[in-house]
Structures are given as C-alpha cells and as structure tokens.
Design an enzyme around this catalytic site. Structure first.
Site, PDB file in Angstrom:
ATOM      1  N   GLU A  77      -1.887  -9.115   3.210  1.00  0.00           N
ATOM      2  CA  GLU A  77      -1.788  -9.669   4.574  1.00  0.00           C
ATOM      3  C   GLU A  77      -3.150  -9.959   5.193  1.00  0.00           C
ATOM      4  O   GLU A  77      -3.267 -10.781   6.099  1.00  0.00           O
ATOM      5  CB  GLU A  77      -0.969  -8.736   5.477  1.00  0.00           C
ATOM      6  CG  GLU A  77      -1.631  -7.423   5.884  1.00  0.00           C
ATOM      7  CD  GLU A  77      -1.443  -6.276   4.884  1.00  0.00           C
ATOM      8  OE1 GLU A  77      -1.162  -6.556   3.695  1.00  0.00           O
ATOM      9  OE2 GLU A  77      -1.582  -5.110   5.286  1.00  0.00           O
ATOM     10  N   HIS A 113      -3.695  -4.996   0.158  1.00  0.00           N
ATOM     11  CA  HIS A 113      -3.107  -5.560   1.383  1.00  0.00           C
ATOM     12  C   HIS A 113      -3.248  -7.083   1.378  1.00  0.00           C
ATOM     13  O   HIS A 113      -4.253  -7.597   1.876  1.00  0.00           O
ATOM     14  CB  HIS A 113      -3.834  -5.019   2.610  1.00  0.00           C
ATOM     15  CG  HIS A 113      -3.628  -3.568   2.875  1.00  0.00           C
ATOM     16  ND1 HIS A 113      -2.726  -3.104   3.799  1.00  0.00           N
ATOM     17  CD2 HIS A 113      -4.209  -2.470   2.341  1.00  0.00           C
ATOM     18  CE1 HIS A 113      -2.770  -1.776   3.836  1.00  0.00           C
ATOM     19  NE2 HIS A 113      -3.660  -1.365   2.960  1.00  0.00           N
ATOM     20  N   CYS A 124       0.829  -1.197   0.000  1.00  0.00           N
ATOM     21  CA  CYS A 124       0.000   0.000   0.000  1.00  0.00           C
ATOM     22  C   CYS A 124       0.873   1.260   0.000  1.00  0.00           C
ATOM     23  O   CYS A 124       1.495   1.544  -1.016  1.00  0.00           O
ATOM     24  CB  CYS A 124      -1.010  -0.035   1.140  1.00  0.00           C
ATOM     25  SG  CYS A 124      -2.439   0.984   0.758  1.00  0.00           S
TER      26      CYS A 124
HETATM   27  N1  GLN Z   1      -1.902   6.708   2.574  1.00  0.00           N
HETATM   28  C1  GLN Z   1      -2.027   5.925   1.374  1.00  0.00           C
HETATM   29  C2  GLN Z   1      -3.381   6.110   0.715  1.00  0.00           C
HETATM   30  O1  GLN Z   1      -4.329   6.499   1.346  1.00  0.00           O
HETATM   31  C3  GLN Z   1      -1.763   4.464   1.662  1.00  0.00           C
HETATM   32  C4  GLN Z   1      -2.734   3.842   2.600  1.00  0.00           C
HETATM   33  C5  GLN Z   1      -2.248   2.557   3.205  1.00  0.00           C
HETATM   34  O2  GLN Z   1      -1.067   2.280   3.256  1.00  0.00           O
HETATM   35  N2  GLN Z   1      -3.162   1.770   3.740  1.00  0.00           N
HETATM   36  O3  GLN Z   1      -3.517   5.842  -0.452  1.00  0.00           O
END
Ligand code: GLN
Length: 538
Positions: A510, A508, A382
């Site tokens: 995970e 994600h 992410c």
């Molecule tokens: N801050 C980034 C976004 O909002 C990544 C978010 C995250 O890592 N969950 O796109």
C-alpha cells in the site's frame, strides 16, 4: 532556475488538510514540468512517528529508505509519484537531537546554545538540504500544527528568516477555515482574520490564502478577507469540501493557484499543466456505477486514518477497475467463529490489516478461516500475512498451539518468529526491518502475474518473519511460499494456489500505490473481488 521555496502553514483549527493542499500544489507544478519535492516539519518531540500508536497519529507511513514518517508523506507520494526519504519529514525531536549532538561534539564551543539562532539554523539547514541536492526547482515545506501553537514557534520563526533571506524565491501559503453559521446563514471571516494577524505578529505576511469551507465563498467575503489580510483578492482561494481529495488539484487549478504561485515567484507562466492522466482517473471515478465491496479486518477500524494507505490503494484499484469502492471496516475484537459469517457474507474481498500485539488477533483468525473455507479473495498484509500463516498452521496442519512469538514468546510451534537480526535489539524507535527490499516471486504465482515481473521491490515495517523450518510442511499442505528475499530467503509472500486469490505479503504494497501508478497487487486483488462478485450473482 534558482530553487524556489513554498511554505504551507495552517491556522484556526487543525485537520484542515494542509497535506492535501501541499500535495495538490506539488501535483500541479510537477504537471507543468518542474522538479518538485515536499517535506513536512512536525512540531512534536518524538524523533519520528514510529513509536506513536494510531490513536495518536493515524497511520505510520514508510519511505523507501526506511524512515517511519507522517502519513502526509503518503499523500505527497500518491499525488505526485515523488519518492520521499527521511529528509522529507523532520520533527522537533530530530532538530534538537542534532543540535545537542553538535553541542556535545564541541561545534558551538564557548557559546550559549539557543533557540535563535541554533535551533532555527538547524531548521533552515534542513529546509535547504533538499535544495542542495540540485534535484529540485521547488521545495514545498508543510509546517505541522497550527499557527500560534507554542511548539511550532521555532519553525515559524525559521520561515520568517528564510523569507527575508530568499526574497522573491520564497512564498507562504496559509490555510485557514471559514465556518458557516447555519443559524445566521453566514460565512464567518473573523477566525481567518485573527489567524493571519497571528502570523503577521511573528513577522510573516502570507502571499496566498486558501480557505477551507463547506459553502462557496462569495465575492464579497473574498474581498473582505483580502482587504483585512493584505492579500490580493485573486490570491484568496477557496478549498470547498469535495467528494474525494483527488479533485483538489483540479479545484486549485480552476482558481489559478499554480499560475499565481509562479507569478509571485517571477517564473514565466507558459501553457497549461499536463493533467490528462489525472483527469482520466477522475473520469473513471465519475463514470463508475457498480460497487465492489471490500472489508478490512483490523483493530483500529474506528479510526479514519489508521489504514490510510490501504484505503487509498483500494480506492485507486477499484477506480482503475471501473468500480466504486464500498469499504467496510470490521472490528477484529468483535468477531469470532460464531458470528463471522454475518460480517463477511456480503463481501467481495477481505483485507486482513497489519498491526502489532495480541489485541484483536483471534478475530483475524476467525475471518481468515471463513474466507479460506468459502474461497473469498483475501489479502493479508504484514501482520495479516502472519495471521494467514498461523491460522493455516492451526487449522490445516493441526498445530493447535501455533503462534507468533510476538503474541506468545514461548510458543512451541513458532511458525512466525522474531528475525535473527532483531534478537539483540532493545531500543524500540526506528529499529524494525524498514524500507524497500527486493522480493523474488515464483513465476506462476498470483503475485508475479499481477506485477508482470518476478522481481519486485516493496517496503517493510516488521520485526517478525515466517519461520523457514516449517516451510516444507506448509507447502506440502497447500500454502506456498511464492516470494522471498533473494539474499536472506526471508519469506515475503505466501499463497494458497488452490483458492481464487489468497495472498499474504510480509511487505506493505500500500505504501507504493499512487494515483497515476496504482500498485499491481491491489489491482489484481480488486479485480479478483469483482470477478467473484459476478460469479456469486450468477
Ligand atoms: N507485528 C508484526 C511484526 O512486527 C507485523 C508488523 C506489521 O503489521 N507492520 O512483524
């Protein structure tokens, strides 16, 4: 079979692991062939934990249907392979919001709206909602907080009412703590007695007690607790500290917790739970002697629970690769281009963590540059993937001012930009791109090979995305966009194919890794780290 309800409450202190006990019970019942689900009631006013930072509440877990949830739901899924949804995590805030909405609609016209019966009815309705689907034999409900807290009273009162209504189709397991006083060399039962008394005062007699302890509970202590708490001695179960949480279901089964539950609910006990795949996992864990050393670069590294699902996914992947996981946390605020080598040089693989905001971001770039230049297996998740993109733009494409508009709203080279659909959103709660979406993978990518498929579905939690205007420039310079959403073309996965294993995912992975079904991308990453380790040692 009529739906059976199991409530799990906690007393004495928080953090005793109600989530792990609930998950273990679910794991055992599922292994006996029952259809099981678990839900968590959190006594705070927030609608969901999505707006809480990890200092307050550890990791925010995301369900397939896009609910930002308590991290205990992660345990539920990892232990049981059950896919939870927004119905599995209810907060006081959601209960009140729903009651207040009904009041405004006129549903209670003419009546004074009160905690009893209106709030408690709404709580009970939510407990039974999962049963109404007809999909479950057992509904396990974990009540967050500790008995005696002002906040959990309406939940506890609802449990009292449900026990009365449901009779033998409902039991209560109470988790307490038995401290060991080293100076006296004694286990102390008084806190447990008091906690059970508190529960009895609000009208609940626990059926089963689970005692968290550092030392074995002696038969004498067990008898004493049983006597003072009105619980059968065999229903006083100890939960002694174990090296990993994944041993807990086995420890519970050794003390017949699953059988006791079934008997108390009038369900015939037949045979044994099918725990062979689980035991296989534990055996692999026990047999592994070699370490694989993985670093996580992030800004919450001092918090045990901030990257919970990543830690567990790595642990599962290491276990299935017959290795022990040696996990190192690297504080992204402490590292820079001058000192990064000393932090990373002994690592076999590096994860760049998800996150929000500017703090610690430069450290992530330093780590990524070092990993890229030294060809270390690297996994960006992410924000970690977004940092991969920014670092590559700055250092390889020569766009020195490249950035995400999250960090610098006026960035000229906005290689990571706010998603179009986000531009009109001003509320912060529950408004990110959340939940599972499809991703199409290039057949020759590391990701596709790991999954053994070119179409996967993974969960998301973000507002920003790769800016497709730059796609050609990146691809020409060697960073490929190998995964995208088939409908919107949003870039989901980037890779540098000329390196060993350098992959970033906007999603994600995970959140979908479980003990019995570890996530393929983590398996592949850890495998690459092990191969790299062997190569280094040659
Ligand atoms: N801050 C980034 C976004 O909002 C990544 C978010 C995250 O890592 N969950 O796109």
């Amino acid at each position: 079979m009529e739906t059976k309800y199991i409530f799990v409450t906690g007393g004495v202190v928080s953090s005793l692991g109600k989530g792990i006990i609930s998950s273990s019970v679910a794991c055992l019942l599922k292994a006996r062939g029952y259809r099981v689900t678990i839900q968590k009631f959190d006594p705070y006013i927030n609608i969901d934990p999505g707006t809480l930072n990890p200092y307050e509440h550890g990791e925010c877990y995301v369900t397939v249907d896009g609910h930002e949830a308590d991290l205990d739901l992660g345990h539920y899924e990892r232990f049981t392979d059950i896919q939870t949804t927004r119905a599995n995590n209810i907060t006081t805030g959601r209960i009140y919001q729903s009651v207040i909405d009904k009041e405004r609609r006129g549903d209670y016209l003419g009546k004074t709206v009160q905690i009893v019966p209106h709030i408690t009815d709404e709580i009970k309705r939510n407990v039974k909602l999962l049963a109404n689907t007809g999909n479950f034999d057992f509904i396990i409900t974990e009540i967050g907080g500790t008995v005696g807290d002002i906040e959990s009273l309406p939940f506890i009162e609802s449990v009292r009412q449900l026990r009365w209504e449901l009779g033998s189709n409902c039991i209560c397991i109470h988790l307490t703590y038995v401290p060991y006083i080293a100076a006296a060399k004694e286990l102390k039962t008084k806190p447990t007695q008091h906690s059970v008394k508190q529960l009895q005062e609000v009208g609940i007699q626990p059926d089963i007690l689970v005692l968290r302890t550092e030392k074995n509970i002696t038969p004498e202590v067990r008898r004493k607790i049983a006597l003072f708490c009105n619980v059968a001695p065999e229903a006083v179960i100890q939960s002694i500290d174990v090296p990993t949480i994944y041993e807990v279901p086995i420890k519970m089964h050794e003390q017949h917790l699953d059988e006791i539950i079934l008997k108390k609910m009038g369900v015939p006990v037949e045979g044994e739970p099918h725990m062979a795949p689980w035991l296989n996992f534990l055996e692999k864990m026990d047999k592994a002697t070699e370490d694989v050393t993985i670093g996580i670069v992030g800004k919450y590294v001092e918090l045990q629970d901030a990257y919970k699902s990543i830690n567990e996914s790595l642990f599962q992947a290491a276990t299935y690769n017959d290795h022990r996981l040696n996990l190192r946390f690297i504080h992204s605020e402490k590292v820079n281009n001058d000192n990064i080598e000393s932090y990373l040089k002994d690592l076999d693989g590096v994860v760049i963590a998800p996150g929000f905001g500017q703090r610690g971001i430069e450290g992530k770039f330093a780590a990524l540059k070092w990993c890229r230049e030294h060809n270390v297996p690297t996994f960006g998740i992410c924000l970690g993937m977004q940092c991969m993109v920014i670092e590559f733009a700055r250092d390889v494409l020569g766009l020195e001012d490249a950035n995400s508009t999250e960090m610098e709203p006026s960035a000229k080279n906005n290689v990571i930009d706010l998603m179009e659909e986000q531009k009109s959103i001003s509320n912060l709660g529950g408004t990110m791109r959340l939940g599972a979406y499809e991703c199409k993978l290039a057949p020759d990518s590391i990701a596709a090979k790991a999954y053994g498929s070119t179409l996967v579905k993974e969960r998301h939690r973000h507002r920003f995305e790769f800016n497709n205007d730059y796609r050609e420039q990146f691809e020409a310079a060697g960073m490929k966009c190998v995964g995208e959403n088939p409908a919107t073309h949003l870039v989901e996965v980037v890779e540098i194919p000329s390196l060993r294993w350098f992959t970033g995912t906007q999603y994600h992975p995970e959140y979908s890794s479980t003990v019995l079904h570890p996530n393929p991308l983590f398996l592949s990453f850890v495998k690459a780290a092990i191969d790299y380790k062997h190569e280094k040692n040659k």
